[in-house]
Design a protein around this motif. Structure first.
Motif, PDB file in Angstrom:
ATOM      1  N   VAL A   1      -2.525   3.059  -3.998  1.00  0.00           N
ATOM      2  CA  VAL A   1      -1.190   2.853  -3.428  1.00  0.00           C
ATOM      3  C   VAL A   1      -0.521   4.212  -3.209  1.00  0.00           C
ATOM      4  O   VAL A   1      -0.431   5.021  -4.134  1.00  0.00           O
TER       5      VAL A   1
ATOM      6  N   HIS B   1      -4.107  -6.324  -6.516  1.00  0.00           N
ATOM      7  CA  HIS B   1      -4.284  -5.327  -5.459  1.00  0.00           C
ATOM      8  C   HIS B   1      -5.076  -4.147  -6.012  1.00  0.00           C
ATOM      9  O   HIS B   1      -4.591  -3.031  -6.050  1.00  0.00           O
TER      10      HIS B   1
ATOM     11  N   ASN C   1      -4.685   7.926   0.292  1.00  0.00           N
ATOM     12  CA  ASN C   1      -3.599   7.124  -0.227  1.00  0.00           C
ATOM     13  C   ASN C   1      -2.870   7.742  -1.392  1.00  0.00           C
ATOM     14  O   ASN C   1      -1.735   7.397  -1.661  1.00  0.00           O
TER      15      ASN C   1
ATOM     16  N   LEU D   1       0.842  -4.990  -9.479  1.00  0.00           N
ATOM     17  CA  LEU D   1      -0.114  -4.617  -8.440  1.00  0.00           C
ATOM     18  C   LEU D   1      -1.556  -4.687  -8.939  1.00  0.00           C
ATOM     19  O   LEU D   1      -2.465  -5.034  -8.191  1.00  0.00           O
TER      20      LEU D   1
ATOM     21  N   ASP E   1       0.811  -1.213   0.000  1.00  0.00           N
ATOM     22  CA  ASP E   1       0.000   0.000   0.000  1.00  0.00           C
ATOM     23  C   ASP E   1       0.849   1.269   0.000  1.00  0.00           C
ATOM     24  O   ASP E   1       0.336   2.376   0.092  1.00  0.00           O
ATOM     25  N   HIS E   2       2.180   1.099  -0.116  1.00  0.00           N
ATOM     26  CA  HIS E   2       3.069   2.266  -0.053  1.00  0.00           C
ATOM     27  C   HIS E   2       4.348   1.974  -0.843  1.00  0.00           C
ATOM     28  O   HIS E   2       5.015   0.967  -0.611  1.00  0.00           O
TER      29      HIS E   2
ATOM     30  N   MET F   1      -0.248   5.199 -10.951  1.00  0.00           N
ATOM     31  CA  MET F   1      -1.075   4.479  -9.984  1.00  0.00           C
ATOM     32  C   MET F   1      -2.518   4.982 -10.038  1.00  0.00           C
ATOM     33  O   MET F   1      -3.472   4.205 -10.001  1.00  0.00           O
TER      34      MET F   1
END
Length: 637
Positions: free
Chosen positions: A416, A475, A483, A471, A385-386, A409
């Motif tokens: 993310v 995800h 975020n 990702l 998430d980072h 992203m």
């Protein structure tokens, strides 16, 4: 070591790197010639008298001319290359042997002469006469150098080569040829390997190959066995990052033929020079004993290249394979002993890579290869998430890279978080860390558990899309304000950070240092930084090149120099003809001073803008300051 001796060593290393730089870009031509030779000569895989006629012209004319052109181009771009090629033609015609060594002399000399001439007449040519002067000066000076090389340099190289031939014959007669490894193996680490292999051994080897159908001289430097044995020993008995990266490095060295990749491992333990020398000696002894040899040079020094130019007979294959294996086994045994009996500590691969880059005098891709093959932690797309971009100071390249990935992203619909920071401030729980390839070892040392990604182009790296794709499949989340840190669309360009008077068009610089100092002076005179910040900008670029890709550089200060920044500021310098940044042409320079993140909005806009080469082209050819402001400003809309 005294300063004088250290200076001599560095000079030799840089000289060796310069010679290697003339050969490496032309390896493809050496491979083509080697394959044609191995296939079509009378003793080849598919003998063909007509196609075999390609062999002599390629080795006599094509290869030396390519080396000469490349040497001249390194010194003075295309004009230097043209004059270098003309000058090289003189030594080719004036000699009966392939003139690789002569090309290494005349190519750079031609580039140097035309460079000095251009500097002498700079600004003195009347408008409309530039093409006439440029073309005639290159032709006249090139012609003079060709005559000089025909009458003097070619015959001189012939004489020297004759002495070397007699010396090699004498060593072979006495059975002491293996002793050449005492000089050849250390010479590799000094980057003299290409000069020795192609400048000295290849011409002599070609004469032997003509007479006997093969020459063992082609294997003296190209044998991948010694380096492979050292890397194999590190894979078993090494420590830390060195042990983790060694298996991948061994594969690259043995199959890919990039011997340079094992140099840092030797520099970590200088006693390993003994392993390389003994491995080389045992390999040469095996080649001689079993009558091994190649029909042409193996370039690069890969096992594939060695086998490709091995004479078409089972005995030759057995001899060459045995020579490589024996060299690898001996260097492995000696290396293992050295590693096991040495101090029980983690080898500093990062420091060794830095030493190697200092030797080369420029950025090397090998550090990136080493770190790319280390165990970088595991990437679990479902939990990421980072993502953190990290650079030395955390104010320039990392901020630009973060801006571009952040946009990707968002476009992919991924929640993310993407931020940037200095390597020294990386948190212990970092999940994914992206750095320039030379800085990856530092980042890995700081957070070894993170998944590390190395890039060499912060503006347009394929690694960004690769990470997003990884990702996306595992995800997918909706984008949230929490975020995704993005420049708000209703913000306008901060005219205090980037003022029109700090944009300069049509600038010309003779070196990157001159360009960086110009940018630093603008920031200093604008009241953004203290004067000492200028030297910090030079130091930062020496640490890791501030070239970002896409013809863009962003010089800025070191992390320690943040205290010298009074307020955030950016200067844009247009260099239409370009200025060299470590072998890369830069046409747009963004000088940066960042304080408390005040420059990040404009830096983000610059990054997003310059990620598209079309925008870079528009800015590099803009005729007014307003055009540049408008192009960057559009990224805020």
């Amino acid at each position: 070591m005294s300063q004088e001796n250290k200076g001599v060593k560095v000079a030799i290393q840089k000289f060796g790197n310069f010679l290697s730089s003339m050969v490496l870009p032309n390896i493809g031509a050496f491979i083509a010639w080697g394959l044609i030779t191995a296939l079509f000569i009378p003793t080849g895989w598919a003998p063909n008298a007509k196609l075999a006629t390609l062999v002599t012209p390629m080795v006599t004319y094509l290869l030396p001319l390519l080396i000469g052109y490349t040497g001249g181009k390194i010194v003075h771009d295309h004009r230097g290359g043209v004059v270098g090629a003309i000058a090289t033609m003189g030594v080719i015609v004036g000699s009966d042997i392939p003139m690789f060594l002569g090309a290494m002399i005349m190519g750079p000399l031609g580039g140097y002469v035309i460079k000095k001439f251009d500097k002498m007449i700079e600004g003195k040519i009347k408008a409309g006469f530039e093409m006439l002067i440029n073309n005639f000066s290159a032709g006249i000076l090139g012609g003079i150098l060709a005559i000089l090389s025909f009458l003097v340099v070619g015959p001189a190289v012939d004489v020297v080569t004759g002495w070397l031939v007699k010396g090699v014959d004498w060593m072979i007669h006495l059975g002491i040829l293996p002793l050449t490894s005492i000089f050849i193996e250390p010479a590799k680490v000094l980057f003299l390997n290409n000069a020795i292999n192609h400048g000295v051994l290849s011409p002599i080897g070609l004469e032997q190959a003509k007479e006997h159908g093969r020459s063992v001289l082609f294997l003296l430097e190209a044998n991948p066995g010694p380096g492979f044995g050292i890397l194999l020993a590190y894979s078993i008995f090494g420590k830390g990052t060195a042990k983790q990266s060694a298996p991948g490095a061994a594969l690259i060295q043995f199959i890919g033929g990039i011997h340079e990749i094992y140099f840092p491992y030797i520099l970590m333990r200088p006693l390993l020079f003994i392993a390389a020398i003994l491995g080389g000696m045992s390999g040469v002894f095996t080649f001689i004993t079993l009558h091994g040899g190649l029909v042409s040079p193996a370039s690069p020094g890969s096992i594939i290249a060695v086998l490709a130019v091995t004479p078409h007979s089972s005995s030759a294959y057995i001899a060459n394979i045995c020579g490589v294996l024996v060299a690898a086994i001996v260097s492995f045994i000696v290396s293992s002993f050295i590693l096991k009996t040495g101090k029980n500590k983690e080898e500093d691969l990062e420091e060794a890579s830095k030493k190697m880059q200092e030797m080369k005098g420029k950025k090397s891709s090998v550090a990136g290869m080493l770190t790319a093959n280390a165990n970088k932690g595991k990437l679990d797309p479902a939990t990421v998430d980072h993502v953190i971009f990290a650079c030395d100071a955390g104010m320039g390249s990392s901020a630009m890279g973060a801006s571009i990935l952040r946009k990707k992203m968002k476009q992919a619909g991924l929640g993310v978080k993407v931020t940037n920071t200095a390597i020294s401030n990386l948190p212990d729980n970092a999940q994914v860390v992206i750095t320039q390839e030379e800085l990856t070892p530092r980042a890995m040392k700081k957070v070894p558990s993170a998944y590390h990604i190395s890039v060499d182009n912060f503006l347009a790296s394929p690694e960004y899309d690769r990470l997003v794709d990884q990702l996306k499949g595992n995800h997918v989340e909706s984008v949230s304000e929490e975020n995704v840190e993005e420049v708000s669309s209703d913000k306008e360009m901060d005219k205090k950070v980037l003022k029109p008077e700090n944009i300069f068009l049509n600038q010309h610089f003779s070196s990157k240092e001159e360009a960086i100092r110009f940018a630093g002076q603008v920031l200093y005179k604008g009241g953004y930084v203290q004067e000492s910040y200028i030297e910090a900008m030079i130091a930062r670029d020496q640490l890791t090149s501030t070239y970002m890709g896409n013809d863009v550089a962003i010089p800025h200060g070191t992390e320690e120099a943040k205290t010298q920044v009074l307020e955030s500021g950016v200067t844009i310098i247009q260099v239409p003809d370009g200025v060299d940044f470590d072998g890369e042409k830069v046409r747009l320079i963004f000088g940066i001073a960042g304080k408390d993140g005040g420059h990040l909005e404009i830096l983000s806009a610059i990054a997003v803008t310059c990620a598209e080469m079309e925008n870079v082209e528009k800015m590099a050819t803009a005729k007014s300051v307003d055009e540049i402001m408008e192009i960057i400003g559009s990224s805020f809309e």
